[in-house]
Each structure stands twice: as structure tokens, then as C-alpha cells.
Design a protein around this motif. Structure first.
Motif, PDB file in Angstrom:
ATOM      1  N   GLY A 114       0.818  -1.227   0.114  1.00  0.00           N
ATOM      2  CA  GLY A 114       0.073   0.093   0.115  1.00  0.00           C
ATOM      3  C   GLY A 114       0.881   1.444   0.094  1.00  0.00           C
ATOM      4  N   ARG A 115       1.853   1.289   0.870  1.00  0.00           N
ATOM      5  CA  ARG A 115       2.650   2.395   0.767  1.00  0.00           C
ATOM      6  C   ARG A 115       3.388   2.657  -0.491  1.00  0.00           C
ATOM      7  NH1 ARG A 115       4.549   0.291   5.796  1.00  0.00           N
ATOM      8  NH2 ARG A 115       6.379  -0.532   5.014  1.00  0.00           N
ATOM      9  N   ALA A 135      -1.574   2.499   2.252  1.00  0.00           N
ATOM     10  CA  ALA A 135      -1.629   3.817   1.147  1.00  0.00           C
ATOM     11  C   ALA A 135      -1.799   4.961   1.983  1.00  0.00           C
ATOM     12  CB  ALA A 135      -2.910   3.198   0.395  1.00  0.00           C
ATOM     13  N   ALA A 136      -2.614   4.884   3.048  1.00  0.00           N
ATOM     14  CA  ALA A 136      -3.118   6.257   3.814  1.00  0.00           C
ATOM     15  C   ALA A 136      -1.773   7.060   4.285  1.00  0.00           C
ATOM     16  CB  ALA A 136      -3.990   6.000   4.753  1.00  0.00           C
ATOM     17  N   LEU A 137      -0.569   6.130   4.777  1.00  0.00           N
ATOM     18  CA  LEU A 137       0.722   6.704   5.269  1.00  0.00           C
ATOM     19  C   LEU A 137       1.532   7.412   4.194  1.00  0.00           C
ATOM     20  CD1 LEU A 137       1.640   3.775   7.625  1.00  0.00           C
ATOM     21  CD2 LEU A 137       0.826   5.907   8.309  1.00  0.00           C
ATOM     22  N   ALA A 138       1.225   6.884   2.778  1.00  0.00           N
ATOM     23  CA  ALA A 138       1.815   7.409   1.910  1.00  0.00           C
ATOM     24  C   ALA A 138       1.036   8.523   0.922  1.00  0.00           C
ATOM     25  CB  ALA A 138       2.297   6.369   0.761  1.00  0.00           C
ATOM     26  N   GLY A 139      -0.193   8.672   1.426  1.00  0.00           N
ATOM     27  CA  GLY A 139      -1.106   9.674   0.941  1.00  0.00           C
ATOM     28  C   GLY A 139      -1.502   8.995  -0.253  1.00  0.00           C
ATOM     29  N   ARG A 140      -1.792   7.856  -0.527  1.00  0.00           N
ATOM     30  CA  ARG A 140      -2.531   7.278  -1.753  1.00  0.00           C
ATOM     31  C   ARG A 140      -3.739   6.869  -1.474  1.00  0.00           C
ATOM     32  NH1 ARG A 140       1.863   5.418  -5.224  1.00  0.00           N
ATOM     33  NH2 ARG A 140       3.963   5.527  -4.054  1.00  0.00           N
ATOM     34  N   THR A 141      -4.677   6.645  -2.546  1.00  0.00           N
ATOM     35  CA  THR A 141      -5.808   6.368  -2.451  1.00  0.00           C
ATOM     36  C   THR A 141      -5.831   4.796  -3.051  1.00  0.00           C
ATOM     37  OG1 THR A 141      -6.752   8.540  -2.916  1.00  0.00           O
ATOM     38  CG2 THR A 141      -8.195   6.729  -3.151  1.00  0.00           C
ATOM     39  N   LYS A 181      -7.279   1.314  -4.607  1.00  0.00           N
ATOM     40  CA  LYS A 181      -8.327   0.948  -5.454  1.00  0.00           C
ATOM     41  C   LYS A 181      -8.550  -0.693  -5.240  1.00  0.00           C
ATOM     42  CE  LYS A 181      -7.113   4.571  -8.784  1.00  0.00           C
ATOM     43  NZ  LYS A 181      -6.620   4.644 -10.189  1.00  0.00           N
ATOM     44  N   ARG A 182     -10.106  -0.977  -4.995  1.00  0.00           N
ATOM     45  CA  ARG A 182     -10.152  -2.387  -4.688  1.00  0.00           C
ATOM     46  C   ARG A 182      -9.975  -3.108  -6.267  1.00  0.00           C
ATOM     47  NH1 ARG A 182     -12.708  -4.459  -0.298  1.00  0.00           N
ATOM     48  NH2 ARG A 182     -12.448  -3.246   1.621  1.00  0.00           N
ATOM     49  N   GLU A 183     -10.149  -2.254  -7.320  1.00  0.00           N
ATOM     50  CA  GLU A 183     -10.066  -3.248  -8.569  1.00  0.00           C
ATOM     51  C   GLU A 183      -8.612  -3.673  -8.654  1.00  0.00           C
ATOM     52  OE1 GLU A 183     -10.521   1.348  -9.781  1.00  0.00           O
ATOM     53  OE2 GLU A 183     -11.365   0.034  -8.223  1.00  0.00           O
ATOM     54  N   ASP A 184      -7.574  -2.877  -7.982  1.00  0.00           N
ATOM     55  CA  ASP A 184      -6.365  -3.656  -8.153  1.00  0.00           C
ATOM     56  C   ASP A 184      -6.019  -4.847  -7.295  1.00  0.00           C
ATOM     57  OD1 ASP A 184      -5.571  -1.451  -9.605  1.00  0.00           O
ATOM     58  OD2 ASP A 184      -4.841  -0.276  -8.018  1.00  0.00           O
ATOM     59  N   TRP A 185      -7.067  -5.269  -6.350  1.00  0.00           N
ATOM     60  CA  TRP A 185      -6.632  -6.184  -5.308  1.00  0.00           C
ATOM     61  C   TRP A 185      -7.104  -7.593  -6.123  1.00  0.00           C
ATOM     62  CZ3 TRP A 185     -10.287  -7.095  -0.694  1.00  0.00           C
ATOM     63  CH2 TRP A 185      -9.666  -7.927   0.251  1.00  0.00           C
ATOM     64  N   ARG A 186      -6.031  -8.454  -5.944  1.00  0.00           N
ATOM     65  CA  ARG A 186      -6.015  -9.898  -6.386  1.00  0.00           C
ATOM     66  C   ARG A 186      -6.442 -10.802  -5.270  1.00  0.00           C
ATOM     67  NH1 ARG A 186      -4.213  -6.055 -10.116  1.00  0.00           N
ATOM     68  NH2 ARG A 186      -3.495  -6.886 -12.054  1.00  0.00           N
ATOM     69  N   VAL A 187      -7.465 -11.470  -5.264  1.00  0.00           N
ATOM     70  CA  VAL A 187      -7.516 -12.576  -4.319  1.00  0.00           C
ATOM     71  C   VAL A 187      -7.452 -13.855  -4.850  1.00  0.00           C
ATOM     72  CG1 VAL A 187      -9.346 -13.202  -2.575  1.00  0.00           C
ATOM     73  CG2 VAL A 187      -9.014 -10.848  -3.025  1.00  0.00           C
ATOM     74  N   CYS A 188      -6.953 -14.738  -4.213  1.00  0.00           N
ATOM     75  CA  CYS A 188      -6.798 -16.366  -4.608  1.00  0.00           C
ATOM     76  C   CYS A 188      -7.941 -17.021  -4.013  1.00  0.00           C
ATOM     77  CB  CYS A 188      -5.425 -16.867  -4.356  1.00  0.00           C
ATOM     78  SG  CYS A 188      -5.111 -18.393  -4.790  1.00  0.00           S
ATOM     79  N   ARG A 189      -8.371 -17.961  -4.720  1.00  0.00           N
ATOM     80  CA  ARG A 189      -9.420 -18.878  -4.211  1.00  0.00           C
ATOM     81  C   ARG A 189      -9.612 -20.042  -5.073  1.00  0.00           C
ATOM     82  NH1 ARG A 189      -9.829 -18.084  -0.035  1.00  0.00           N
ATOM     83  NH2 ARG A 189     -11.612 -16.879   0.662  1.00  0.00           N
ATOM     84  N   GLU A 229     -16.887  -1.077  -2.736  1.00  0.00           N
ATOM     85  CA  GLU A 229     -15.993  -0.122  -1.817  1.00  0.00           C
ATOM     86  C   GLU A 229     -15.237   0.865  -2.419  1.00  0.00           C
ATOM     87  OE1 GLU A 229     -15.142  -1.506   1.912  1.00  0.00           O
ATOM     88  OE2 GLU A 229     -17.156  -2.557   2.398  1.00  0.00           O
ATOM     89  N   VAL A 230     -15.181   2.050  -1.923  1.00  0.00           N
ATOM     90  CA  VAL A 230     -14.178   2.791  -2.362  1.00  0.00           C
ATOM     91  C   VAL A 230     -12.896   2.455  -1.753  1.00  0.00           C
ATOM     92  CG1 VAL A 230     -13.502   5.370  -2.448  1.00  0.00           C
ATOM     93  CG2 VAL A 230     -15.804   4.814  -2.974  1.00  0.00           C
TER      94      VAL A 230
END
Length: 362
Positions: free
Chosen positions: A194-195, A221-227, A229-237, A360-361
Motif C-alpha cells: 500500500g505504501r 496507502a494512507a501513510l503514503a497519501g495514496r488512494t 483501489k479495490r479493482e487492483d486487489w487480487r484474491v486467490c481462491r 467499496e471505495v
């Protein structure tokens, strides 16, 4: 919802290295033909069920046998290697891929790997941070530098071309997309992702633990001032699709996925007190953790309609993610069933799944 594959890779211990590689290449060819977006291939050194110490070799082979899918390491365990060597090998591989390579990294989480390599497991995350710093410094270097680190030293001299100089830079600019995988609750590696603004990847855990992964990523991300994005998240199942729920359950529990869970995953989790990672509720007794339990409560198994409904529920429970990474398992003895599962997921399920990264945002 986009589709990809995450392969540790998982193979029965009796498979030879050649057989493992041939199966993985076949699956990657199928994914390419079926329109999957990406595949990530892991690195392990002392796990007979996860036998690939060099995912970059598999990526290099697969690049020659595919045409559109993005291929990546998932990931290179940075503490296991000299960072300057990693920088050169990955930059070279990025050129071979001509724009369709992802650089997945990891700290390495296997104590027997640490023992083989003489590493202190308490230091591997710190080593990962330093290694990545050196790699990015080499890739971006325009002036000489002399890096004195805690774990590695690296001197970048003034080049004397064409005689000598660190000349291998990535094909993609400034470097290939970087992904970081996380497994433990509130993963520190995902916080680092995130950072840095890297791709977050969550491995096979319960939804409760999964939510802490997004929290860690968002916090970084917040620590680095970034927003984030959930669309970037990869989830394995683990996902298995067949014509009927019964057929899918049979393929999941009686195939090598079931064997992998029984002989390896649940065995290891029980031994090291990690069964809670897979429980859909903390009150579930350890004795209930069986292959059937995993198929019903953890994996996503069923007919196309059932799998679509389960994925929509999974998206809602997790808060939403952009790419589903199917867990890659060795189904060489039931190849047609696995191919059909991959096809049905891509053609009959994923296009109909509602929700995803926009739920979610943050």
C-alpha cells in the motif's frame, strides 16, 4: 470481475520436475486461449508439494507458448537472492516478455527454506524491504552510487560502454508492475504494498482474515497519501466448476485438490496451529476441518449458477476485489475436468458476476 491464476505451484510429491513443468505449461496455454488476464507462479525450495525453486524459468518457457496472457513471478522471495542478480534477471525476463510480465515479490514464509539458506525468519521482511530498495535503485540509476545496507552492499560504477557497466534495464518503464502477496492477518507485506502503490495479492484464507488484508493495504496507502483501489486487489481462491453441484464437488474432493488439502494444507495448518485461517466461523471445532468442510465453506465449488452466486457473496463479504486468481492445482490425471472448469468459469460465470472492485471505495 477479471480472472487469473495463482500457482504455488501445487503438485503431488511423486511428480517429476519435468512432469510438473509440462502440466504447468499446459494450463498456461489453456488460460491464454480462454482469455484469462494473468498468471502468477510461486517460488519454494523445500516443499515437495510446491516444487518450483525458479519460477522465472517457467515464465520464460511459457512466454514462447502463449501470446496474450500476462505472466509473472508470484513471487520471487527476495531474501533468498542477491538483489543485484534479481534486478538483472528480472529486467532481462521483462525484455523477453515484451510488455506482458508482472514482477511478484515475497518475503518467503517457509521455515525450512530459511534453514536451508541460513536465514533468520525474524529478519526476512526487513531484508525484503532492503532488497527491493536496491533493485529499484539499480533500475533507476543514472549516476554512480555506493549503497551500504544492513544485509547487502551494492556499488553502481560509472559505465565505460561498451566495455563494462550495469546496462540491463527493464523493458517496461520505469519497471514491470510489482505485486506483493500476503498470507497472515494484517499482513505487513501488504501494508508495504500500500505504501509503495504495488499490486496487493491475498492468498487462500477465510473472509475474516481477508478483510484484514485490505485494511493493511489501505493503511499503508494512507501513510503514503495514496488512494487504494479495490479493482487492483487480487484474491486467490480454490474454484471448481462442473455441470452440476454434485459433479463439481466430486472433482474438487476426489481429485488432487482434495488430496492437496488433506495430505498437505490441513496437515500443516493443524501442526502449526493455523486452522483458524480457514474457518468460516471461529467457533468451528478443529475436528470439523476436513476436505468436505473446505469444499463447502472455503472453496467455491458448484455448477456455473452456484459458483456465480458464491462469487457474488464472496465479493460482498470481502468488500470487493478486481481479479479472482484461481488456485492452480495439478489435475494431470483429470485434465479434461480441470480444463472444463477453467472454461466454464471464464465463459459462463465471470461475465455474469455482479459486484467486484467497485463495491467499496476503500
Amino acid at each position: 470481475m477479471k480472472l487469473g491464476l495463482f500457482a504455488q505451484p501445487a503438485h503431488p510429491p511423486e511428480r517429476t520436475p519435468y512432469e510438473c513443468q509440462e502440466w504447468d505449461l499446459q494450463v498456461l496455454r489453456w488460460l491464454d486461449e480462454l482469455g484469462y488476464e494473468e498468471a502468477w507462479l510461486g517460488e519454494h525450495h523445500t516443499l515437495p508439494w510446491e516444487p518450483n525453486p525458479a519460477p522465472d524459468i517457467l515464465v520464460a518457457q511459457a512466454l514462447r507458448e502463449t501470446s496474450r496472457i500476462r505472466l509473472g513471478t508470484g513471487g520471487v522471495c527476495l531474501p533468498y537472492h542477491n538483489p543485484a542478480v534479481v534486478a538483472n534477471r528480472i529486467a532481462w525476463l521483462d525484455h523477453l516478455a515484451q510488455g506482458r510480465f508482472n514482477f511478484g515479490i515475497a518475503a518467503g514464509s517457509v521455515p525450512s527454506d530459511w534453514a536451508l539458506l541460513g536465514l533468520d525468519g525474524e529478519k526476512v521482511r526487513d531484508m525484503t524491504r532492503e532488497s527491493l530498495e536496491i533493485i529499484l535503485k539499480i533500475w533507476g540509476a543514472e549516476e554512480p552510487f555506493d549503497y551500504k545496507g544492513k544485509y547487502w552492499n551494492c556499488r553502481y560504477d560509472e559505465p565505460e560502454m561498451p566495455l563494462k557497466g550495469a546496462h540491463i534495464k527493464p523493458f517496461q518503464k520505469p519497471y514491470p508492475p510489482i505485486g506483493i502477496s500476503g498470507l497472515t492477518a494484517k499482513s505487513e507485506t501488504l501494508k508495504m504494498a500500500g505504501r509503495q502503490g504495488f499490486i496487493p495479492m491475498s492468498l487462500n484464507i477465510s473472509v475474516g482474515f481477508l478483510k484484514t488484508h485490505w485494511e493493511a493495504y489501505a493503511e499503508g496507502a494512507a501513510l503514503a497519501g495514496r488512494t487504494p483501489k479495490r479493482e487492483d486487489w487480487r484474491v486467490c481462491r480454490e474454484v471448481v466448476v462442473a455441470e452440476t453441484d454434485e459433479a463439481a464437488m466430486k472433482l474438487a474432493t476426489e481429485g488432487n485438490l482434495g488430496r492437496f488439502a488433506k495430505d498437505y494444507v490441513l496437515n500443516v495448518a493443524s501442526r502449526f496451529g493455523l486452522l483458524q485461517w480457514y474457518k468460516h466461523h471461529p467457533d468451528v471445532p478443529d475436528s470439523d476441518m476436513t476436505v468436505d468442510y473446505m469444499a463447502k465453506h472455503v472453496w467455491i465449488v458448484g455448477s456455473p449458477n452456484t459458483v456465480r452466486e458464491k462469487l457474488e457473496e464472496f465479493q460482498e463479504q470481502s468488500g470487493g476485489f478486481g481479479t479472482l486468481l484461481v488456485f492452480g492445482c495439478d489435475y494431470a490425471d483429470k485434465a479434461s475436468g480441470w480444463h472444463e472448469s477453467l472454461r466454464a468459469l471464464a465463459e459462463e460465470v465471470a461475465p455474469k458476476v455482479k459486484g467486484g472492485g467497485a463495491l467499496e471505495v476503500a
